[in-house]
Design an enzyme around this catalytic site. Sequence first.
Site, mmCIF file in Angstrom:
data_model
loop_
_atom_site.group_PDB
_atom_site.id
_atom_site.type_symbol
_atom_site.label_atom_id
_atom_site.label_comp_id
_atom_site.label_asym_id
_atom_site.label_seq_id
_atom_site.Cartn_x
_atom_site.Cartn_y
_atom_site.Cartn_z
ATOM 1 C CG HIS A 163 96.053 -65.645 52.397
ATOM 2 N ND1 HIS A 163 95.841 -64.296 52.506
ATOM 3 C CD2 HIS A 163 97.082 -65.795 51.530
ATOM 4 C CE1 HIS A 163 96.720 -63.656 51.762
ATOM 5 N NE2 HIS A 163 97.487 -64.539 51.153
ATOM 6 C CG ASP A 207 105.016 -58.362 55.283
ATOM 7 O OD1 ASP A 207 105.868 -58.972 54.622
ATOM 8 O OD2 ASP A 207 103.917 -58.002 54.814
ATOM 9 N NE ARG A 219 110.468 -59.949 49.886
ATOM 10 C CZ ARG A 219 109.242 -60.497 49.964
ATOM 11 N NH1 ARG A 219 108.443 -60.209 50.967
ATOM 12 N NH2 ARG A 219 108.830 -61.342 49.059
ATOM 13 C CB SER A 257 105.796 -61.652 53.113
ATOM 14 O OG SER A 257 104.878 -60.660 52.759
ATOM 15 C CE LYS A 316 101.258 -59.793 54.428
ATOM 16 N NZ LYS A 316 101.691 -59.175 53.188
#
Length: 434
Positions: A82, A161, A168, A183, A187
């Site tokens: 990621h 999320d 947010r 967050s 995922k």
Amino acid sequence: MRVVDIIAKKRDGVELANEEIGFVVEGYTKGEIPDYQMAALLMAIYLNKMSTQETVDLTMAMAASGDRFDLSQISGIKVDKHSTGGVGDKTTMIIAPIVASLGVPVAKMSGRGLGFTGGTVDKLESFPGIDLKPNMETFISNVNRIGASVIAQSGEIAPADKKIYALRDVIGTVGNISLIASSIMSKKIASGADKIVLDVKVGSGAFMQTLEDARVLAKAMTDIGNHLGIKTIALLTNMDEPLGNAIGNILEVKESIEVLSGEGPEDLIEMCVLLASYMVMLGRNSESYAEIEKEVRAQIRDGIALKKLKEMIEAQGGDASLVDHPEHFKVAGLTSDVVAEREGYIATMKTNDIGKAAMLLGAGREKKEDEIDPTAGIVMRRKIGDFVKVGETLATLHTNREDKRKEAMDIILDSVEIRQEKATKKPLVLDKIL
Ligand code: URA
């Protein structure tokens, strides 16, 4: 349990229990807790911070709020990668075939681009016919057969999320490390990987602008993964300039094909070799980075990874002949060079702004609903540290939007700082959390 008591507890700096976090996340996702109470709690979290345990509990509660991908039918250790986002970051398309060709399965869930950052799904859609929304059975069978497959992120992954992130965004609480880390990790965890390699970008084109902030975020994310038994490592990498040269979907696909053909920009090659090597290391439970790095380079040199990319595209219904004939990809109607107005060394780049210029030309979306132009974008012709003379090309713009050309050109000229003295270039890898 009453939400007001949970808000008051956090307001007073007391650690929340797992059940309290779960209660709020579930209630908010179902619409039983109103925005104003969730907003108050998020602000209390923002101001009073969360412990590692609270951050892990929040991550798990959000991961559990929707579908969790079950990848157990895929044999081998599934390693995910990621990146926290950046400009010109096209590494997934390069790394997935390399890692798969070395026997480590890659079951990759990817997103679309928003704002100045691109998304792998948009990039892969440059291949006409490609199906990035296969059903789970086909996705898993493709990974087992070919070694790698990419699927577009669905709305059912961590819906809590999605809702909390949107809130947010409008109440000034995006920038809290625990909230960002949970967050992202919620995922990733819902995506079903056994191990994770995080590429945390630092610099003018990144979410985190300083190494100190990036270190804290990387530590928070690796703590969450490792706490949950999902081995997670992080590489902190430089994003003071676009990665590689190309920004924009087809342009980036072409550059990825170049790298897999043994060519392409040095920084992009090195970044991909690094990430792929760590993924293979985790996938094989091996300690020998140096040996694996040699294997990774060989897969590129011998054309094996390029062949794997073709198999991946073909298995998902895309036109893989474009891998051999990238000159057949569609091109933008207009190209223009942005030229240097003074002589000197490239010192800094406002990378986010360069990403915004690419978006303006049609390569990205301002809002989720916007259409992208796959042919649009920018090819940078100079990197930090290079010398330019007046009139030499800094970047080439590709677009079908004649009316945006001048604005994009001005942004690039303003973004690239030229100085008389040569700047010292930062290394690609700034730190590692292994
Ligand atoms: N990216 C995410 O997915 N979440 C955040 O909170 C910030 C960046």
